[in-house]
Write an enzyme that holds these catalytic residues in place. Sequence first.
Site, PDB file in Angstrom:
ATOM      1  N   HIS A   1      12.253 -71.537  -1.726  1.00  0.00           N
ATOM      2  CA  HIS A   1      13.670 -71.260  -1.122  1.00  0.00           C
ATOM      3  C   HIS A   1      13.603 -70.013  -0.042  1.00  0.00           C
ATOM      4  O   HIS A   1      14.072 -70.385   0.940  1.00  0.00           O
ATOM      5  CB  HIS A   1      14.610 -71.186  -2.149  1.00  0.00           C
ATOM      6  CG  HIS A   1      16.110 -71.174  -1.811  1.00  0.00           C
ATOM      7  ND1 HIS A   1      17.045 -72.308  -1.569  1.00  0.00           N
ATOM      8  CD2 HIS A   1      16.874 -70.082  -1.108  1.00  0.00           C
ATOM      9  CE1 HIS A   1      18.103 -71.763  -1.312  1.00  0.00           C
ATOM     10  NE2 HIS A   1      18.067 -70.526  -0.857  1.00  0.00           N
ATOM     11  N   GLU A   2      13.560 -68.876  -1.006  1.00  0.00           N
ATOM     12  CA  GLU A   2      13.449 -67.735   0.143  1.00  0.00           C
ATOM     13  C   GLU A   2      12.570 -67.595   1.351  1.00  0.00           C
ATOM     14  O   GLU A   2      12.661 -67.105   2.281  1.00  0.00           O
ATOM     15  CB  GLU A   2      13.477 -66.503  -0.845  1.00  0.00           C
ATOM     16  CG  GLU A   2      14.601 -66.474  -1.681  1.00  0.00           C
ATOM     17  CD  GLU A   2      15.997 -66.483  -1.264  1.00  0.00           C
ATOM     18  OE1 GLU A   2      16.119 -66.180  -0.120  1.00  0.00           O
ATOM     19  OE2 GLU A   2      17.058 -66.645  -2.106  1.00  0.00           O
TER      20      GLU A   2
ATOM     21  N   HIS B   1      13.939 -69.309   4.044  1.00  0.00           N
ATOM     22  CA  HIS B   1      14.727 -68.544   5.133  1.00  0.00           C
ATOM     23  C   HIS B   1      13.826 -67.602   5.840  1.00  0.00           C
ATOM     24  O   HIS B   1      13.896 -67.367   7.177  1.00  0.00           O
ATOM     25  CB  HIS B   1      15.451 -67.664   4.242  1.00  0.00           C
ATOM     26  CG  HIS B   1      16.497 -68.320   3.595  1.00  0.00           C
ATOM     27  ND1 HIS B   1      17.531 -68.912   4.319  1.00  0.00           N
ATOM     28  CD2 HIS B   1      17.059 -68.316   2.371  1.00  0.00           C
ATOM     29  CE1 HIS B   1      18.539 -69.465   3.353  1.00  0.00           C
ATOM     30  NE2 HIS B   1      18.262 -69.182   2.200  1.00  0.00           N
TER      31      HIS B   1
ATOM     32  N   HIS C   1      11.972 -69.426   8.556  1.00  0.00           N
ATOM     33  CA  HIS C   1      13.037 -69.872   9.750  1.00  0.00           C
ATOM     34  C   HIS C   1      13.289 -68.478  10.597  1.00  0.00           C
ATOM     35  O   HIS C   1      13.137 -68.544  11.813  1.00  0.00           O
ATOM     36  CB  HIS C   1      14.334 -70.094   9.148  1.00  0.00           C
ATOM     37  CG  HIS C   1      15.293 -70.912   9.977  1.00  0.00           C
ATOM     38  ND1 HIS C   1      16.678 -71.344   9.376  1.00  0.00           N
ATOM     39  CD2 HIS C   1      15.207 -71.231  11.126  1.00  0.00           C
ATOM     40  CE1 HIS C   1      17.185 -71.975  10.398  1.00  0.00           C
ATOM     41  NE2 HIS C   1      16.558 -71.946  11.352  1.00  0.00           N
TER      42      HIS C   1
END
Length: 603
Positions: free
Chosen positions: A392-393, A396, A399
């Site tokens: 998940h992180e 980020h 991105h």
Amino acid sequence: MAETKQLPNRSEVADELKWDLTLLFDSDDEMRAALKQTVALVTDFVKLEGQVGKSAQNLLNALQAEKQIDEQLEREYVYAFMRRDSDTTDTAAVSVFGEAANTLSKLGAQMAFLEPEIVAISDEQLAQFQQAEPQLAEFNFLLKKLRSQRAHVLSDVEEKLLSRAQKSLDASEEIYNTLNDADLDFGQVHNDDGKLVQLTHGNRSQFTESQIREVRKKATLAYEKPYQKLRNTFAQTFNSFVDSQNMQAQIRHYDSARQAAMSGNHIDESVYDTLVKSVNDHLSLAHRWYALKKRVLGLDTMYKYDLNVPLAGSDMLKTTFEEGKQMTLDALSVLGPRYTAGLKQEFDHRWIDAAENKGKRSGGYQISVYDANPFILLNWTDKLYSTSVLAHESGHAMHSYFSSQAQPSEYADAPIFLAEVASTFNENILTDYLLEKYQDDRQKLIFILEQYITGFIGTIYRQTQFAEFEHQAYQAQQAGTTLTADYLDQISGDLVNKYYGPSVTETGTRTQSWAYVPHFYMNYYVYQYATSQAVSTALSQRVWQHEDHALENYFSFLEAGGSDYPVNILKHAGVDVTTDQYLKEAFKVFEQRLDQIESLLLK
């Protein structure tokens, strides 16, 4: 005497499990010296006050100077922020963060003249400036976005006052974080082996997933206890934050704090309401899951502390930090060598702070520095859940990584509405990878499917539940109601019972259900987890199934950063959030996986 396990001090954690802050600065003193240089830049910048709208060159100079200052402040503030979060009991770290935060607030007040002066430029004059100075083209979208909010930009004096007061207005968030991360003591509880262990934010899930009912019950009640004890303090802190947000929305001429939070990115409030309605329309699926779990566990009464025990019978697919990194790489290889090369940079150069230590901030997050790299905070527990958080992180982080390569700094940061798409996308890909890898192993399939279902409920259902709570609280406070602990307990408890349904029985206190959520101090943040999970379900399915142009479109999304309004960027990626179709697609996948696990469990 039972053995007691304590968290290590920060100094006792191995370097490879801590982020490398020398990627930003070698020391606190070096950061302070850089901060002084930034202050000097602002001293020069304020000489432009009153001059910004007088020529194209002045406008360009102001925008370029602001960009340079913002880049430097980001590096300095993030360093101090991470120093503090590494150990909130370290007075030196807390001090350096305080210095950075105070300076940021003061400089923001000094620079606050820029937006009102830009807004004051007439459309005709701005068009002439843009024609006369080609370098202004870089800032076209920034100017468009800023000027679209002209009705909400105050006078120069008012903007300065508000900017100077921002640190005080945000103080309740800092108070909450200190209270929640540094001061709460959950005591010690017995683990499955009968050993006394310090209960923490980080290891709580290990107890709530225990196969021994008494262990998970006592841990759940112990975790709730300090929130109940300090319920009035938590309520007053939250009331103060909501009041500050409502006040700022009012003086900026918004109808509500929700409108203020969403309008900056041109997201219509109907997106929020459509989410709530769609999730409520599909509550029966969540209720069906809880009824199935109650049946399989053979419980006459299923309490909240029973919800997280794995039906597969054990905590499968446990992963060390190294194993979790490899699993994440393997799963995300579907995104190609360019993406995995970015992940290897993250994994090999200590962009991640993985181990839990005394005083470390709870949970997990990603924070990026444009002219350096992203950083990730984790609290690793060797559970599959931790690998999901890493994926998940890392979504980020990648991105930020790709948008920073493709965009100038003013567009590198994607708004949260988009950022959470990239993170939940990775979680979906990890699930697809594991379901394929273990397709012939019934027990592991059950475990993976339950992890997915729990994650889907935690992201779409739970975050929408939080969104309902948040909006009710804001509306009540705006109408003059004081958000007391009793009031917050009531609205939160009613929502919990609605979302969990008839198969789940309340236990313990209602206070913890709202007081433990740090995202309530981010002002209409939580709903975006739910919308993002639904959007990423559609995008990840296309990439996993190798649909034409799916990967190309996804990289375009990653590289877009914040260079356009979120709704437009998502439309270019193939998802329209102005309708409920993307939500229907997400619930369809959820129902299919619910059917699959039900078939496996009742076979």
